[in-house]
Design an enzyme around this catalytic site. Structure first.
Site, PDB file in Angstrom:
ATOM      1  N   HIS A   1      -5.161  -7.095   4.209  1.00 31.46           N
ATOM      2  CA  HIS A   1      -4.969  -8.205   3.276  1.00 31.46           C
ATOM      3  C   HIS A   1      -4.551  -7.699   1.902  1.00 31.46           C
ATOM      4  O   HIS A   1      -5.148  -6.756   1.374  1.00 31.46           O
ATOM      5  CB  HIS A   1      -6.286  -8.991   3.164  1.00 31.46           C
ATOM      6  CG  HIS A   1      -6.271 -10.084   2.139  1.00 31.46           C
ATOM      7  ND1 HIS A   1      -7.219 -10.192   1.151  1.00 31.46           N
ATOM      8  CD2 HIS A   1      -5.405 -11.119   1.954  1.00 31.46           C
ATOM      9  CE1 HIS A   1      -6.959 -11.245   0.401  1.00 31.46           C
ATOM     10  NE2 HIS A   1      -5.875 -11.822   0.864  1.00 31.46           N
ATOM     11  N   SER A   2      -3.506  -8.291   1.341  1.00 33.35           N
ATOM     12  CA  SER A   2      -3.128  -8.099  -0.062  1.00 33.35           C
ATOM     13  C   SER A   2      -2.896  -6.619  -0.394  1.00 33.35           C
ATOM     14  O   SER A   2      -2.037  -5.978   0.206  1.00 33.35           O
ATOM     15  CB  SER A   2      -4.205  -8.743  -0.951  1.00 33.35           C
ATOM     16  OG  SER A   2      -3.746  -8.882  -2.272  1.00 33.35           O
ATOM     17  N   TYR A   3      -3.667  -6.068  -1.339  1.00 30.44           N
ATOM     18  CA  TYR A   3      -3.538  -4.648  -1.694  1.00 30.44           C
ATOM     19  C   TYR A   3      -3.586  -3.743  -0.474  1.00 30.44           C
ATOM     20  O   TYR A   3      -2.891  -2.713  -0.403  1.00 30.44           O
ATOM     21  CB  TYR A   3      -4.659  -4.274  -2.670  1.00 30.44           C
ATOM     22  CG  TYR A   3      -5.127  -2.841  -2.601  1.00 30.44           C
ATOM     23  CD1 TYR A   3      -4.319  -1.803  -3.044  1.00 30.44           C
ATOM     24  CD2 TYR A   3      -6.398  -2.521  -2.089  1.00 30.44           C
ATOM     25  CE1 TYR A   3      -4.756  -0.473  -2.979  1.00 30.44           C
ATOM     26  CE2 TYR A   3      -6.839  -1.211  -2.027  1.00 30.44           C
ATOM     27  CZ  TYR A   3      -6.003  -0.189  -2.464  1.00 30.44           C
ATOM     28  OH  TYR A   3      -6.439   1.116  -2.397  1.00 30.44           O
TER      29      TYR A   3
ATOM     30  N   GLY B   1      -2.232  -3.822   2.209  1.00 29.74           N
ATOM     31  CA  GLY B   1      -0.953  -3.535   2.842  1.00 29.74           C
ATOM     32  C   GLY B   1      -0.512  -2.099   2.605  1.00 29.74           C
ATOM     33  O   GLY B   1       0.147  -1.487   3.452  1.00 29.74           O
TER      34      GLY B   1
ATOM     35  N   HIS C   1      -4.096 -17.525  -0.909  1.00 31.05           N
ATOM     36  CA  HIS C   1      -4.024 -16.087  -0.690  1.00 31.05           C
ATOM     37  C   HIS C   1      -5.195 -15.517   0.105  1.00 31.05           C
ATOM     38  O   HIS C   1      -5.092 -14.398   0.609  1.00 31.05           O
ATOM     39  CB  HIS C   1      -3.937 -15.395  -2.058  1.00 31.05           C
ATOM     40  CG  HIS C   1      -3.752 -13.923  -1.998  1.00 31.05           C
ATOM     41  ND1 HIS C   1      -2.651 -13.330  -1.418  1.00 31.05           N
ATOM     42  CD2 HIS C   1      -4.543 -12.902  -2.457  1.00 31.05           C
ATOM     43  CE1 HIS C   1      -2.761 -12.006  -1.525  1.00 31.05           C
ATOM     44  NE2 HIS C   1      -3.883 -11.725  -2.132  1.00 31.05           N
TER      45      HIS C   1
END
Length: 245
Positions: A76-78, A80, A226
């Site tokens: 998720h998010s960072y 990646g 998000h």
């Protein structure tokens, strides 16, 4: 039975995957939600010594410790950044890589590379002003969260280790692209720091054409914010199960 390793983004912890983990367990699957060093219930370990490599090692160590093969790795998010590194370094252990509204970097980019200058400057200034080189969490309303979900995430978020922010990641795009990939695009509301990633995952020339090749990729849109593991856990679980099929 499928095996899922779930990795949270900045300021979060393994706790944010609770609803998805419960749903996967209820359907007979195995799921492990990693908490990265210095975050969540491991926030007592927050220090200026934590780097991007620390968090990559956290995820790789979790896969090794579980002794799982054919893992569906959801980042998720960072995170990646972390999923990309894991797919580069141990692709043989992954069945599918799921980028959940996540950073998809180019070789040599950092997490901060695609952020607007004001965002980057504010986070770096906050890190430099803190005793442990970290920067604080935003209000969860930017993730589209309201009411009890907003309050839960606000209570649980912790500062994020700052040395993960500008660290470049080198990887072989063709090796990463050999792993089947899904990008979960959370579009209601869209988070601004992910906006630069959305065109990339639809671009046939991304990673010099490697992104569209290899194990194949797809984009799935979810009409939520998000943090879909909080705001749309059922829909996200369905996507994960499709990736495990």
């Amino acid at each position: 039975m499928a095996d899922f390793v779930l990795v949270h983004g900045a300021w979060h912890g393994g706790w944010c995957w609770r609803r998805v983990v419960d749903a996967l367990h209820a359907q007979g699957h195995r799921a492990h939600a990693v908490t990265l060093t210095g975050l969540g219930e491991r926030s007592h370990l927050l220090s200026s010594l934590i780097t991007l490599e620390t968090h990559i090692a956290d995820v790789m160590g979790a896969i090794e410790a579980e002794e799982w093969q054919d893992v569906v790795l959801a980042v998720h998010s960072y995170a990646g950044m972390l999923g990309t590194a894991v797919a580069d370094r141990m692709p043989q252990r992954l069945k599918h890589l799921v980028y959940v509204d996540a950073v998809v970097p180019k070789p040599g980019e950092s997490w901060s590379s695609t952020h607007a200058s004001p965002t980057r400057e504010a986070r770096l200034a906050a890190a430099q002003a803190s005793p442990d080189y970290s920067f604080p969490a935003p209000d969860p309303s930017v993730f589209g969260l309201e009411s009890a979900d907003h309050d839960w995430v606000q209570r649980r978020q912790t500062a994020h280790p700052g040395h993960t922010y500008q660290a470049p990641l080198q990887f072989d795009p063709k090796r990463v692209a050999a792993v089947p990939r899904t990008f979960v695009d959370c579009v209601k509301p869209r988070l601004g720091t992910i906006d630069s990633i959305r065109p990339r995952v639809r671009d046939s020339n991304f990673w010099d054409g490697a992104w569209m090749g290899g194990g194949g990729c797809r984009v799935v849109e979810i009409a939520t914010g998000h943090d879909p593991m909080v705001s749309a856990p059922g829909e996200l679980t369905r996507v994960l199960l499709e990736c495990a099929a």
